[in-house]
Write a protein that holds these residues in place. Structure first.
Motif, PDB file in Angstrom:
ATOM      1  N   SER A 158     -49.752 -48.542 -31.698  1.00 36.93           N
ATOM      2  CA  SER A 158     -49.661 -49.927 -32.141  1.00 36.93           C
ATOM      3  C   SER A 158     -51.047 -50.463 -32.441  1.00 36.93           C
ATOM      4  O   SER A 158     -52.002 -50.192 -31.703  1.00 36.93           O
ATOM      5  N   VAL A 159     -51.151 -51.223 -33.507  1.00 35.81           N
ATOM      6  CA  VAL A 159     -52.441 -51.772 -33.918  1.00 35.81           C
ATOM      7  C   VAL A 159     -52.205 -53.133 -34.549  1.00 35.81           C
ATOM      8  O   VAL A 159     -51.125 -53.399 -35.090  1.00 35.81           O
ATOM      9  N   GLN A 160     -53.217 -53.965 -34.493  1.00 36.37           N
ATOM     10  CA  GLN A 160     -53.095 -55.283 -35.091  1.00 36.37           C
ATOM     11  C   GLN A 160     -53.363 -55.224 -36.589  1.00 36.37           C
ATOM     12  O   GLN A 160     -54.043 -54.315 -37.087  1.00 36.37           O
ATOM     13  N   THR A 161     -52.845 -56.213 -37.295  1.00 39.71           N
ATOM     14  CA  THR A 161     -53.089 -56.327 -38.726  1.00 39.71           C
ATOM     15  C   THR A 161     -54.586 -56.317 -39.009  1.00 39.71           C
ATOM     16  O   THR A 161     -55.358 -57.003 -38.337  1.00 39.71           O
ATOM     17  N   LEU A 177     -54.837 -52.053 -41.986  1.00 39.88           N
ATOM     18  CA  LEU A 177     -53.391 -51.886 -41.850  1.00 39.88           C
ATOM     19  C   LEU A 177     -52.659 -53.205 -41.958  1.00 39.88           C
ATOM     20  O   LEU A 177     -53.162 -54.261 -41.543  1.00 39.88           O
ATOM     21  N   LYS A 178     -51.458 -53.115 -42.520  1.00 41.63           N
ATOM     22  CA  LYS A 178     -50.620 -54.284 -42.733  1.00 41.63           C
ATOM     23  C   LYS A 178     -49.272 -54.081 -42.034  1.00 41.63           C
ATOM     24  O   LYS A 178     -48.861 -52.927 -41.816  1.00 41.63           O
ATOM     25  N   THR A 230     -45.844 -50.369 -41.072  1.00 46.02           N
ATOM     26  CA  THR A 230     -45.084 -49.945 -39.902  1.00 46.02           C
ATOM     27  C   THR A 230     -43.989 -48.980 -40.316  1.00 46.02           C
ATOM     28  O   THR A 230     -43.166 -49.275 -41.187  1.00 46.02           O
ATOM     29  N   VAL A 283     -47.625 -51.913 -36.798  1.00 40.75           N
ATOM     30  CA  VAL A 283     -48.675 -52.880 -37.107  1.00 40.75           C
ATOM     31  C   VAL A 283     -48.106 -54.279 -36.914  1.00 40.75           C
ATOM     32  O   VAL A 283     -47.082 -54.626 -37.498  1.00 40.75           O
TER      33      VAL A 283
END
Length: 124
Positions: free
Chosen positions: A11-14, A86-87, A91, A123
């Motif tokens: 998991s990663v933030q925008t 990433l956007k 995902t 994301v």
């Protein structure tokens, strides 16, 4: 017989970055076209990036151009996908694939006979 094992999802933030990996064994010249595909819930599988391990040329989906980079490290037999900026629409479950060399750009899933089990990228 080619075997592919993905890793590195999460998991990663925008706006963040992530690199996913695919360990490759049994690669031959006849299976040296490699690719990343992804599939989001309720959507069709789509090609993300394709490359020839023993040749030139890398191809990307328009949606990821200038953000994603596909590469192959011959020293450790690993396919990588570096994903930057990433956007949320990135995902998906990401799959690596191997197939016979074919010169049709990004290609389709039908061009690849070997698939990994997938790694999830989220994301938010």
């Amino acid at each position: 017989h080619v075997q592919l094992v993905e890793s590195g999802g999460g998991s990663v933030q925008t706006g963040g970055s992530l690199r996913i990996s695919c360990g490759v064994s049994g690669l031959t010249a006849d299976t040296s076209r490699m690719a990343w595909f992804r599939q989001a819930p309720g959507k069709e599988r789509e090609g993300v990036a394709t490359m020839l391990v023993f040749g030139l040329g890398k191809y990307y989906a328009d949606s990821v151009k200038d953000r994603f980079t596909i590469s192959y490290d011959n020293a450790d037999n690993t396919l990588y996908l570096q994903m930057n900026n990433l956007k949320p629409e990135d995902t998906a479950m990401y799959y690596c694939a191997a197939g016979r060399p074919k010169y049709n750009g990004l290609g389709t899933g039908a061009d690849f006979g070997y698939w990994g089990q997938g790694t999830q990228v989220t994301v938010s």
